[in-house]
Scaffold this active site. Structure first.
Site, PDB file in Angstrom:
ATOM      1  N   TYR B 310      43.063  41.543  35.568  1.00 21.55           N
ATOM      2  CA  TYR B 310      42.829  42.784  36.322  1.00 21.55           C
ATOM      3  C   TYR B 310      41.356  43.145  36.241  1.00 21.55           C
ATOM      4  CZ  TYR B 310      44.167  47.376  38.211  1.00 21.55           C
ATOM      5  OH  TYR B 310      44.334  48.498  38.997  1.00 21.55           O
ATOM      6  N   TYR B 361      41.762  45.291  46.557  1.00 22.92           N
ATOM      7  CA  TYR B 361      42.247  46.157  45.480  1.00 22.92           C
ATOM      8  C   TYR B 361      43.598  46.710  45.886  1.00 22.92           C
ATOM      9  CZ  TYR B 361      42.427  50.004  42.112  1.00 22.92           C
ATOM     10  OH  TYR B 361      42.803  50.869  41.119  1.00 22.92           O
TER      11      TYR B 361
END
Lengths: 141, 407
Positions: B310, B361
């Site tokens: 991430y 994203y």
């Protein structure tokens, strides 16, 4: 009223019943930390139960507002109308608090001069007659 | 005998675009599109789906999507109770628990994000235009525990995630000598990976270390190119039982193990909590969780062939590399400089899709999608014979991770 560092458009704090006493103390220019009534371990932000001994008894300990910069960032994006940039957000390690830190700002300083470990002192900013925000400036002594 | 493990059998997504570019199609319509594509990829029908799971305060509630998509019944509707992107792998984990325990048979994990249709995250709803009638500053009522917690951040101007996660990253630099150039190398590496990925929003925009160093400062040490994209899009993955996975359209990917949560006293992490224990402050907060993940799977960092970490901010990737044990604490800067994360010649090719820094994203669920593709041999930056992939969801907040294995 105190000196002003940030415009009225800065986001206001929000409180619930647990954190309200902290903000009421701030309105009286008292910087406090929560202290367990059973084991005396301190904590921030305020919470209902001591995470160490699980007692729900607590009091408030006033601290001097002296401390040092634990970490920081210089924010280069404006936040609210009239906000000067960059401004400094810092985590301050508070003397006499039982090892606690708080998020705040460092003011009255050139942005390039802030550093981890630098000594700071409390300065209250009265945003209005009912709202005072604790900020920090380089220690004067 | 080990229990039957859940498998991921389908992945899908909408087109990805820059923030605010998808305005005509609603966020939940995009969720439906991603879910349908993932189900089709698996060779399943919507009539087979009986569970939906999401995370990150998804606005697109499962009960409505189940009705819109004509699910025969919704037997499992789940939202991970952690703010931010930390719940992506946890949602996969919860879906796996549902199918492993018979609560449901086919669960689709989804995330749709069109923030331009709502308000901009990190603005706190505050406008930089001067209000005609400025309110008198006053204490407000917190409408949730998260907002009461934010009360100890917002009055200091701490609203942007870029500023919040600059705080532990700055501390890491102070303790270990980590540099902005080391952070920049991460962004450059992931951009190079995105150059082969037609889905990547920044695929056609090469990035050099000089570009990174010249990019505007947002909240130091975070420059513009240390920050992830803000994107519009949706993606989804399909989780089902081992038995059901055997005869579907694509090679199934096994969920070898998953973990979620936060260490003691962590709360929401450094965004609102200045009192994270000193030993944890300049970390991603995931070290304990990583230890449990290695222990339960019997695997170690050296077994990981490819990683999808991430990447909301470069500093958070750096700290994850140490949390998960790919290098010693304080050594991630040098580890990055060694080229370890590069698809070409790296020992740990990472974010082969370009990550949130360069693909899109979507709160990191696209990292799970890429994890599956990397083990199927479908990645646009393929790692030959990859058998084990680590996927993580966030760092510096309560977070989660899964280890995926090729069947």
């Amino acid at each position: 009223m105190s000196e002003r560092y940030f415009p009225d458009t800065m986001p206001p704090p929000m409180a619930d019943g647990t954190s309200l006493p902290w903000w009421k103390a701030a309105a009286e220019h008292r910087l406090v930390v929560q202290e367990c009534g059973a084991c005396q371990v301190t904590r921030l932000p305020p919470s209902p139960v001591c995470p160490d001994c699980r007692s729900d008894q607590f009091g408030w300990r006033e601290v001097s507002g002296e401390g040092e910069v634990y970490t920081f960032t210089r924010v280069h994006r404006p936040l609210g109308a009239g906000q000067a940039i960059p401004f400094i957000i810092a985590v301050i390690a508070l003397d006499g608090s039982g090892g606690l830190r708080m998020i705040s700002n460092v003011v009255e300083i050139e942005a390039d001069a802030v550093a981890i470990g630098m000594r700071v002192e409390l300065v209250w900013e009265d945003m209005s007659p009912d709202l005072a925000i604790p900020r920090f400036r380089p220690a004067t002594n | 005998m080990s229990p039957a493990r859940a498998h991921i059998v389908g992945v899908g997504e909408s087109a990805y675009a820059r923030w605010g570019k998808i305005g005509e199609v609603s966020e939940h319509a995009l969720a439906c599109q991603a879910i349908q594509r993932a189900v089709a990829d698996a060779g399943l029908s919507m009539d087979d789906v009986d569970g939906l799971a999401s995370f990150a305060e998804d606005r697109n509630e499962a009960v409505f999507l189940a009705a819109e998509l004509g699910l025969p019944a919704l037997r499992f509707g789940n939202m991970v109770w952690m703010p931010g992107g930390g719940g992506g792998c946890a949602a996969v984990s919860n879906a796996a628990m549902a199918v492993e325990t018979g609560q449901a048979e086919v669960v689709v994990v989804y995330r749709s994000l069109c923030q331009g249709q709502f308000y901009r995250f990190g603005s706190g709803g505050v406008s930089t235009d001067a209000p005609a009638d400025p309110p008198v500053p006053s204490l407000q009522q917190a409408n949730s525990l998260l907002m009461a917690s934010m009360g100890f951040a917002m009055p200091y101007g701490l609203l942007m995630a870029a500023a919040a996660y600059a705080l532990p990253t700055r501390r890491h630099m102070h303790l270990y000598g980590t540099t902005s150039e080391q952070l920049g190398l991460l962004a450059v590496t992931f951009r190079e990976h995105a150059s082969r990925n037609p889905r990547a929003v920044m695929g056609g925009r090469p990035l050099t270390l000089e570009d990174h160093q010249a990019s505007p400062m947002i909240a130091d040490p975070h420059r513009l190119f240390d920050c992830c994209l803000e994107s519009d899009g949706a993606c989804a993955v399909v989780v089902t039982t081992e038995e059901r996975a055997r005869d579907l359209a694509k090679r199934p990917v096994e969920i070898l193990g998953s973990e979620q949560g936060a260490p003691r006293g962590y709360a929401f992490g450094p965004f609102t909590n200045a009192n994270i224990p000193d030993a944890l402050y300049a970390t991603g907060g995931g070290e304990e969780m990583a230890g449990r993940l290695w222990a339960k799977t019997g695997l170690s960092p050296g077994d990981v062939d490819v990683a999808q970490l991430y990447d909301h901010f470069t500093g958070c990737v750096l700290m994850q590399l140490e949390d998960y044990g790919f290098c010693q604490r304080g050594e991630a800067g040098a580890f990055i400089e060694s080229g370890a994360l590069a698809w070409k010649g790296g020992s740990l090719p990472t974010n082969t899709h370009g990550g949130s820094l360069s693909e899109a994203y979507i709160h990191g669920l696209n990292h799970v999608v890429e994890g599956v593709r990397s083990l199927r041999g479908e990645s646009t930056s393929p790692v030959e014979n990859a058998e084990v992939c680590l996927v993580t969801s966030a760092a510096c907040v309560p977070s989660s991770a899964v280890l995926l294995g090729r069947k």
